[in-house]
Write a protein that holds these residues in place. Sequence first.
Motif, PDB file in Angstrom:
ATOM      1  N   LYS A 156     -26.206  14.774  -3.162  1.00  0.00           N
ATOM      2  CA  LYS A 156     -25.749  14.705  -1.402  1.00  0.00           C
ATOM      3  C   LYS A 156     -24.561  13.648  -1.775  1.00  0.00           C
ATOM      4  CE  LYS A 156     -29.596  12.065  -0.619  1.00  0.00           C
ATOM      5  NZ  LYS A 156     -30.637  12.203   0.585  1.00  0.00           N
ATOM      6  N   GLU A 157     -25.201  12.667  -2.605  1.00  0.00           N
ATOM      7  CA  GLU A 157     -24.370  10.997  -3.183  1.00  0.00           C
ATOM      8  C   GLU A 157     -23.045  11.267  -3.265  1.00  0.00           C
ATOM      9  OE1 GLU A 157     -27.375  11.751  -4.495  1.00  0.00           O
ATOM     10  OE2 GLU A 157     -28.487  10.258  -3.646  1.00  0.00           O
ATOM     11  N   MET A 158     -22.605  12.344  -4.438  1.00  0.00           N
ATOM     12  CA  MET A 158     -21.567  12.723  -5.028  1.00  0.00           C
ATOM     13  C   MET A 158     -20.905  13.396  -3.805  1.00  0.00           C
ATOM     14  SD  MET A 158     -19.792  11.622  -7.620  1.00  0.00           S
ATOM     15  CE  MET A 158     -20.444  11.575  -8.886  1.00  0.00           C
ATOM     16  N   VAL A 159     -21.464  13.762  -3.142  1.00  0.00           N
ATOM     17  CA  VAL A 159     -20.846  14.818  -2.113  1.00  0.00           C
ATOM     18  C   VAL A 159     -20.205  14.192  -0.671  1.00  0.00           C
ATOM     19  CG1 VAL A 159     -20.755  16.528  -0.196  1.00  0.00           C
ATOM     20  CG2 VAL A 159     -21.772  16.769  -2.496  1.00  0.00           C
ATOM     21  N   TYR A 160     -21.091  12.705  -0.769  1.00  0.00           N
ATOM     22  CA  TYR A 160     -20.298  12.028   0.266  1.00  0.00           C
ATOM     23  C   TYR A 160     -19.323  11.078  -0.446  1.00  0.00           C
ATOM     24  CZ  TYR A 160     -20.437   8.395   3.582  1.00  0.00           C
ATOM     25  OH  TYR A 160     -20.627   7.480   4.125  1.00  0.00           O
ATOM     26  N   ARG A 161     -19.463  10.772  -1.554  1.00  0.00           N
ATOM     27  CA  ARG A 161     -18.262  10.226  -2.047  1.00  0.00           C
ATOM     28  C   ARG A 161     -16.957  10.227  -1.858  1.00  0.00           C
ATOM     29  NH1 ARG A 161     -18.542   8.464  -8.665  1.00  0.00           N
ATOM     30  NH2 ARG A 161     -16.359   7.556  -8.352  1.00  0.00           N
ATOM     31  N   PHE A 162     -17.457  12.309  -2.218  1.00  0.00           N
ATOM     32  CA  PHE A 162     -15.873  12.702  -2.153  1.00  0.00           C
ATOM     33  C   PHE A 162     -15.176  12.655  -0.379  1.00  0.00           C
ATOM     34  CE2 PHE A 162     -16.445  14.701  -6.226  1.00  0.00           C
ATOM     35  CZ  PHE A 162     -15.112  14.813  -6.885  1.00  0.00           C
ATOM     36  N   ALA A 163     -16.144  12.520   0.726  1.00  0.00           N
ATOM     37  CA  ALA A 163     -15.855  13.068   1.947  1.00  0.00           C
ATOM     38  C   ALA A 163     -15.570  11.549   2.558  1.00  0.00           C
ATOM     39  CB  ALA A 163     -17.474  13.527   1.986  1.00  0.00           C
ATOM     40  N   TYR A 164     -16.068  10.258   1.726  1.00  0.00           N
ATOM     41  CA  TYR A 164     -15.452   9.567   2.109  1.00  0.00           C
ATOM     42  C   TYR A 164     -14.152   9.201   1.366  1.00  0.00           C
ATOM     43  CZ  TYR A 164     -15.639   4.852   4.637  1.00  0.00           C
ATOM     44  OH  TYR A 164     -15.020   3.165   4.918  1.00  0.00           O
ATOM     45  N   PHE A 165     -14.133   9.675   0.384  1.00  0.00           N
ATOM     46  CA  PHE A 165     -12.818   8.695  -0.306  1.00  0.00           C
ATOM     47  C   PHE A 165     -11.348   9.939   0.439  1.00  0.00           C
ATOM     48  CE2 PHE A 165      -9.053  10.266  -3.591  1.00  0.00           C
ATOM     49  CZ  PHE A 165      -9.120   8.828  -3.501  1.00  0.00           C
ATOM     50  N   TYR A 166     -11.970  11.166   0.779  1.00  0.00           N
ATOM     51  CA  TYR A 166     -11.029  12.161   1.510  1.00  0.00           C
ATOM     52  C   TYR A 166     -10.842  12.010   3.250  1.00  0.00           C
ATOM     53  CZ  TYR A 166     -10.027  13.911  -3.077  1.00  0.00           C
ATOM     54  OH  TYR A 166      -9.396  14.066  -4.672  1.00  0.00           O
ATOM     55  N   GLU A 167     -11.643  11.453   3.400  1.00  0.00           N
ATOM     56  CA  GLU A 167     -11.088  10.631   5.107  1.00  0.00           C
ATOM     57  C   GLU A 167     -12.281  11.575   5.681  1.00  0.00           C
ATOM     58  OE1 GLU A 167      -7.454   9.674   5.366  1.00  0.00           O
ATOM     59  OE2 GLU A 167      -7.658   7.237   5.418  1.00  0.00           O
ATOM     60  N   PHE A 168     -13.322  12.818   5.168  1.00  0.00           N
ATOM     61  CA  PHE A 168     -14.357  13.688   6.241  1.00  0.00           C
ATOM     62  C   PHE A 168     -13.546  14.507   6.520  1.00  0.00           C
ATOM     63  CE2 PHE A 168     -16.480   9.770   6.053  1.00  0.00           C
ATOM     64  CZ  PHE A 168     -17.874   9.657   5.953  1.00  0.00           C
ATOM     65  N   ASP A 169     -12.272  14.611   5.693  1.00  0.00           N
ATOM     66  CA  ASP A 169     -10.976  15.616   5.582  1.00  0.00           C
ATOM     67  C   ASP A 169     -11.832  17.151   5.312  1.00  0.00           C
ATOM     68  OD1 ASP A 169      -9.506  18.196   5.152  1.00  0.00           O
ATOM     69  OD2 ASP A 169      -8.124  16.884   6.301  1.00  0.00           O
ATOM     70  N   PHE A 170     -12.893  17.779   6.086  1.00  0.00           N
ATOM     71  CA  PHE A 170     -13.057  18.774   5.409  1.00  0.00           C
ATOM     72  C   PHE A 170     -12.785  19.780   4.399  1.00  0.00           C
ATOM     73  CE2 PHE A 170     -14.812  23.226   5.568  1.00  0.00           C
ATOM     74  CZ  PHE A 170     -16.068  23.467   4.841  1.00  0.00           C
ATOM     75  N   GLU A 171     -11.506  20.379   4.454  1.00  0.00           N
ATOM     76  CA  GLU A 171     -10.683  21.213   3.986  1.00  0.00           C
ATOM     77  C   GLU A 171     -10.609  20.376   2.608  1.00  0.00           C
ATOM     78  OE1 GLU A 171     -10.658  24.439   4.127  1.00  0.00           O
ATOM     79  OE2 GLU A 171     -11.227  24.507   5.380  1.00  0.00           O
ATOM     80  N   ARG A 172     -10.163  19.327   2.395  1.00  0.00           N
ATOM     81  CA  ARG A 172      -9.676  18.443   1.235  1.00  0.00           C
ATOM     82  C   ARG A 172     -10.526  18.087   0.602  1.00  0.00           C
ATOM     83  NH1 ARG A 172      -7.048  13.328   3.086  1.00  0.00           N
ATOM     84  NH2 ARG A 172      -6.379  13.242   1.155  1.00  0.00           N
ATOM     85  N   THR A 173     -11.680  17.657   0.781  1.00  0.00           N
ATOM     86  CA  THR A 173     -13.044  16.871   0.421  1.00  0.00           C
ATOM     87  C   THR A 173     -13.297  18.577  -0.355  1.00  0.00           C
ATOM     88  OG1 THR A 173     -13.497  15.448   1.898  1.00  0.00           O
ATOM     89  CG2 THR A 173     -15.413  16.593   0.771  1.00  0.00           C
ATOM     90  N   LYS A 174     -13.855  19.711   0.179  1.00  0.00           N
ATOM     91  CA  LYS A 174     -14.151  20.953  -0.527  1.00  0.00           C
ATOM     92  C   LYS A 174     -13.209  20.778  -1.253  1.00  0.00           C
ATOM     93  CE  LYS A 174     -14.831  26.341   0.417  1.00  0.00           C
ATOM     94  NZ  LYS A 174     -14.831  26.628   1.998  1.00  0.00           N
ATOM     95  N   GLU A 175     -12.079  21.558  -0.799  1.00  0.00           N
ATOM     96  CA  GLU A 175     -10.899  21.642  -2.089  1.00  0.00           C
ATOM     97  C   GLU A 175     -11.245  20.213  -3.763  1.00  0.00           C
ATOM     98  OE1 GLU A 175      -6.296  21.900  -2.944  1.00  0.00           O
ATOM     99  OE2 GLU A 175      -7.414  21.590  -1.728  1.00  0.00           O
TER     100      GLU A 175
END
Length: 241
Positions: free
Chosen positions: A5-24
């Motif tokens: 979950k920490e890594m998922v949050y890291r990706f989400a923050y890096f991509y400004e919580f844009d769901f599609e970009r984070t998921k990709e």
Amino acid sequence: IAFSKEMVYRFAYFYEFDFERTKEAIELNRENHHLRLEMRGYLKRQFSTRTIFPLSGLKTRKDKMDVCYIQASRFDPNDSSSSSNYGTRVVENLCYVLNDLSRTREQCKRGVAVIINMNRCEETKLTFDLWMQVIMTLQGTLVPTTVNLVLMVDSPKWFQTQMWKTQTKPMLAESFVKRCRLIDGEELLTGDYLAGGCEAFLPTTSGGWKEADEIVEDYQDLKAFQDRQRLEGIAVVPEDL
């Protein structure tokens, strides 16, 4: 490979919580070994060159960012022990530090500052290819760490006029270029970039009081221990992430 979950949050923050970009990004990076580096083997030997390491305890004056230190004069693409893999090892050294400074939510929010000490940097050793691998990693091409400040300290004239201005800047995102500064050593110590008392955490090569050998050895020992704990399933990260 599942991410924590920490890594998922890291990706989400890096991509400004844009769901599609984070998921990709998460899907594309499931096999990214740069996110799973360990302090052992060739990477531990690379750290021993004292080229790239974090400055534990040092923060920036603004935003209280953690700091990564790069001693550019220690770059040596002709190192016989690394051969053609030298650039790869430098990048993995850098990624390990960026990963370590992006473990908690608070670290992700603050971002990371990078000091690149370019004093006595030789043009024959800081090749354009090696430099671009380093700067593109700082821009976030390999691991999702937001580098909000890059201080290039005491850079030589050839770097400023040719490699930086003419070759590098046109290849970087404008938003990233705005985070980069060319400064001298005095400004590093007395300017508004680092928190007060920074000399206690900086290596002697940048006007500080600590030997790089001591900084790196302490860091290697700590991280080797923590990496073993992770492999054994022992939590080494705060619970409130």
